[in-house]
Motif scaffolding. Sequence first.
Motif, PDB file in Angstrom:
ATOM      1  N   GLY A 121       0.807  -1.212   0.000  1.00 56.37           N
ATOM      2  CA  GLY A 121       0.000   0.000   0.000  1.00 56.37           C
ATOM      3  C   GLY A 121       0.839   1.261   0.000  1.00 56.37           C
ATOM      4  N   VAL A 122       2.074   1.145   0.483  1.00 63.91           N
ATOM      5  CA  VAL A 122       3.016   2.269   0.499  1.00 63.91           C
ATOM      6  C   VAL A 122       3.852   2.297  -0.770  1.00 63.91           C
ATOM      7  N   TRP A 123       4.364   1.140  -1.175  1.00 61.88           N
ATOM      8  CA  TRP A 123       5.350   1.076  -2.237  1.00 61.88           C
ATOM      9  C   TRP A 123       4.806   0.614  -3.585  1.00 61.88           C
ATOM     10  N   GLY A 124       3.657  -0.081  -3.583  1.00 62.70           N
ATOM     11  CA  GLY A 124       3.288  -0.845  -4.762  1.00 62.70           C
ATOM     12  C   GLY A 124       4.046  -2.160  -4.747  1.00 62.70           C
ATOM     13  N   GLY A 125       3.540  -3.161  -5.434  1.00 62.45           N
ATOM     14  CA  GLY A 125       4.191  -4.464  -5.403  1.00 62.45           C
ATOM     15  C   GLY A 125       5.545  -4.495  -6.076  1.00 62.45           C
ATOM     16  N   ASP A 126       5.759  -3.622  -7.078  1.00 64.73           N
ATOM     17  CA  ASP A 126       6.960  -3.746  -7.908  1.00 64.73           C
ATOM     18  C   ASP A 126       8.226  -3.203  -7.254  1.00 64.73           C
ATOM     19  N   ARG A 127       8.117  -2.691  -6.034  1.00 57.83           N
ATOM     20  CA  ARG A 127       9.316  -2.296  -5.285  1.00 57.83           C
ATOM     21  C   ARG A 127       9.380  -3.009  -3.925  1.00 57.83           C
ATOM     22  N   VAL A 128       8.668  -4.106  -3.830  1.00 57.48           N
ATOM     23  CA  VAL A 128       8.649  -4.904  -2.602  1.00 57.48           C
ATOM     24  C   VAL A 128       9.092  -6.325  -2.921  1.00 57.48           C
ATOM     25  N   GLY A 129      10.024  -6.839  -2.115  1.00 58.03           N
ATOM     26  CA  GLY A 129      10.414  -8.237  -2.191  1.00 58.03           C
ATOM     27  C   GLY A 129      10.114  -8.914  -0.863  1.00 58.03           C
ATOM     28  N   ILE A 130      10.304 -10.216  -0.823  1.00 54.71           N
ATOM     29  CA  ILE A 130      10.071 -10.963   0.414  1.00 54.71           C
ATOM     30  C   ILE A 130      11.083 -12.093   0.517  1.00 54.71           C
ATOM     31  N   ARG A 131      11.488 -12.379   1.746  1.00 52.09           N
ATOM     32  CA  ARG A 131      12.444 -13.458   1.981  1.00 52.09           C
ATOM     33  C   ARG A 131      11.754 -14.608   2.715  1.00 52.09           C
ATOM     34  N   LEU A 132      11.959 -15.824   2.207  1.00 54.26           N
ATOM     35  CA  LEU A 132      11.391 -17.038   2.781  1.00 54.26           C
ATOM     36  C   LEU A 132      12.502 -18.060   3.043  1.00 54.26           C
ATOM     37  N   SER A 133      12.245 -18.963   4.004  1.00 59.39           N
ATOM     38  CA  SER A 133      13.206 -20.045   4.286  1.00 59.39           C
ATOM     39  C   SER A 133      12.439 -21.310   4.678  1.00 59.39           C
ATOM     40  N   PRO A 134      11.704 -21.903   3.746  1.00 57.93           N
ATOM     41  CA  PRO A 134      10.782 -22.990   4.099  1.00 57.93           C
ATOM     42  C   PRO A 134      11.431 -24.235   4.671  1.00 57.93           C
ATOM     43  N   PHE A 135      12.692 -24.480   4.334  1.00 56.77           N
ATOM     44  CA  PHE A 135      13.343 -25.722   4.761  1.00 56.77           C
ATOM     45  C   PHE A 135      14.314 -25.508   5.918  1.00 56.77           C
ATOM     46  N   SER A 136      14.254 -24.350   6.538  1.00 58.47           N
ATOM     47  CA  SER A 136      15.208 -23.997   7.587  1.00 58.47           C
ATOM     48  C   SER A 136      14.568 -24.074   8.970  1.00 58.47           C
ATOM     49  N   ASN A 137      15.364 -24.553   9.926  1.00 57.97           N
ATOM     50  CA  ASN A 137      14.952 -24.558  11.330  1.00 57.97           C
ATOM     51  C   ASN A 137      15.661 -23.441  12.094  1.00 57.97           C
ATOM     52  N   ALA A 138      15.933 -22.342  11.429  1.00 55.51           N
ATOM     53  CA  ALA A 138      16.625 -21.227  12.071  1.00 55.51           C
ATOM     54  C   ALA A 138      15.854 -20.758  13.304  1.00 55.51           C
ATOM     55  N   ASN A 139      16.593 -20.436  14.348  1.00 56.89           N
ATOM     56  CA  ASN A 139      16.005 -19.953  15.599  1.00 56.89           C
ATOM     57  C   ASN A 139      14.990 -20.937  16.195  1.00 56.89           C
ATOM     58  N   ASN A 140      15.248 -22.230  15.943  1.00 58.15           N
ATOM     59  CA  ASN A 140      14.407 -23.295  16.520  1.00 58.15           C
ATOM     60  C   ASN A 140      12.933 -23.142  16.180  1.00 58.15           C
ATOM     61  N   GLN A 175      18.918 -25.114   4.986  1.00 61.08           N
ATOM     62  CA  GLN A 175      19.098 -24.579   6.337  1.00 61.08           C
ATOM     63  C   GLN A 175      19.867 -23.271   6.278  1.00 61.08           C
ATOM     64  N   THR A 176      19.373 -22.231   6.913  1.00 55.34           N
ATOM     65  CA  THR A 176      20.021 -20.920   6.875  1.00 55.34           C
ATOM     66  C   THR A 176      21.467 -21.021   7.335  1.00 55.34           C
ATOM     67  N   GLY A 177      22.384 -20.644   6.454  1.00 55.23           N
ATOM     68  CA  GLY A 177      23.804 -20.704   6.790  1.00 55.23           C
ATOM     69  C   GLY A 177      24.336 -22.105   6.929  1.00 55.23           C
ATOM     70  N   GLY A 178      23.561 -23.099   6.481  1.00 57.20           N
ATOM     71  CA  GLY A 178      23.958 -24.494   6.662  1.00 57.20           C
ATOM     72  C   GLY A 178      23.745 -25.309   5.404  1.00 57.20           C
ATOM     73  N   PRO A 179      23.440 -26.588   5.558  1.00 57.89           N
ATOM     74  CA  PRO A 179      23.351 -27.481   4.397  1.00 57.89           C
ATOM     75  C   PRO A 179      22.254 -27.077   3.424  1.00 57.89           C
ATOM     76  N   ARG A 180      22.536 -27.270   2.156  1.00 63.55           N
ATOM     77  CA  ARG A 180      21.529 -27.101   1.108  1.00 63.55           C
ATOM     78  C   ARG A 180      20.751 -28.418   1.035  1.00 63.55           C
ATOM     79  N   ASP A 181      19.773 -28.559   1.929  1.00 66.38           N
ATOM     80  CA  ASP A 181      19.100 -29.835   2.118  1.00 66.38           C
ATOM     81  C   ASP A 181      17.594 -29.631   2.181  1.00 66.38           C
ATOM     82  N   TRP A 182      16.858 -30.424   1.414  1.00 62.71           N
ATOM     83  CA  TRP A 182      15.395 -30.375   1.408  1.00 62.71           C
ATOM     84  C   TRP A 182      14.889 -31.689   0.826  1.00 62.71           C
TER      85      TRP A 182
END
Length: 365
Positions: free
Chosen positions: A219-238, A270-277
Amino acid sequence: MTEPTLFSPVTLGALALKNRVVMAPLTRNRAKPEDDTPYALHAEYYGQRAGAGLIISEGTQISAEGKGYAWTPGIYSPEQVAGWKLTTKAVHDKGGLIVAQIWHVGRISHTSLLPDGGAPVAPSAIGAESKTFDGTGFVTTSVPRAMTAEDITRTLADYRHAAEAAKDAGFDGVEIHAANGYLIDQFLRDTSNKRSDAYGGSVENRVRFLREVLEAVTGVWGGDRVGIRLSPFSNANNVGIDSDTLGTFGAAIDVINSFDLAFVHMVEGQTGGPRDWPDGALDTLRARITAPYIANNGYTRDSAIEAVAAEQADAVAFGRLFIANPDLVTRLKEDASLNPLDPDTLYGGGAKGYTDYPTLADATA
């Protein structure tokens, strides 16, 4: 010989990148202790790295309540905006692009870091039993309290305000931090979200907070200047691995797709760890994403070149390599040697290990 596509321009939404090498968000714990404001030193640090096609800033908390670590910068006060203006100008003066990563840590905090010694807030009152840095050492995160409806409304307003502050500070856009076991990730996963209201239970309910954050920020930026970060396979921060990762994050991606974002930035494994999924799982989620895709996690020069050439990624984000190599794009282009990283200066401190890493030109001189 044709230059690898990694070093060619690409457009992500409204962001026209000069190359596909992205500087990943990197927490360095160097903000002013009294008000979480960036120093002029931040401007020097980011300006040195403006050769990146895109810089994603270190995580910047959207409110005092969203803070999880000592000496991390905010993006909600006039003083913080003024501090960040120095950084965005430094990057723009060198022909670079920079977006602010806006961040609420949720339960990954400690009472000593929060206003009036209050408890962290989270979807549910479940402690992470993780660690955070309180300015003197690493301490166990405090047990959070479950957010009320009023807390959620206030936090959505904080996201909107932080997006506005980022625009005022001169950023080119924002990245919403929805990864690594922080607040949005906590709402998504059934390991950390045990709510029985409209924000918990079914997958449709657990993606509601994500949708409302996206509504506030776009609503502030419009979608074309917004990104998002996801980590579906990570157990970061337990945070725990969801009982149905493909179902949960597939639904999250469907929500994201409806906002026509500039990019989705994926921590692969895993964030900062193995490329495992699970076999085929990353391909399944990546194929579902309609926005440009930024790959992240342990990429080397060769694997990044290969991923972009194979159209498995539109760009590749590098983290620690950018800490030790301010001119990383040049070094990758020339296949030059890389500076070693000093692990003792990653968090806290001043210029040492921050702005004093040499460039290739320095080494030649």
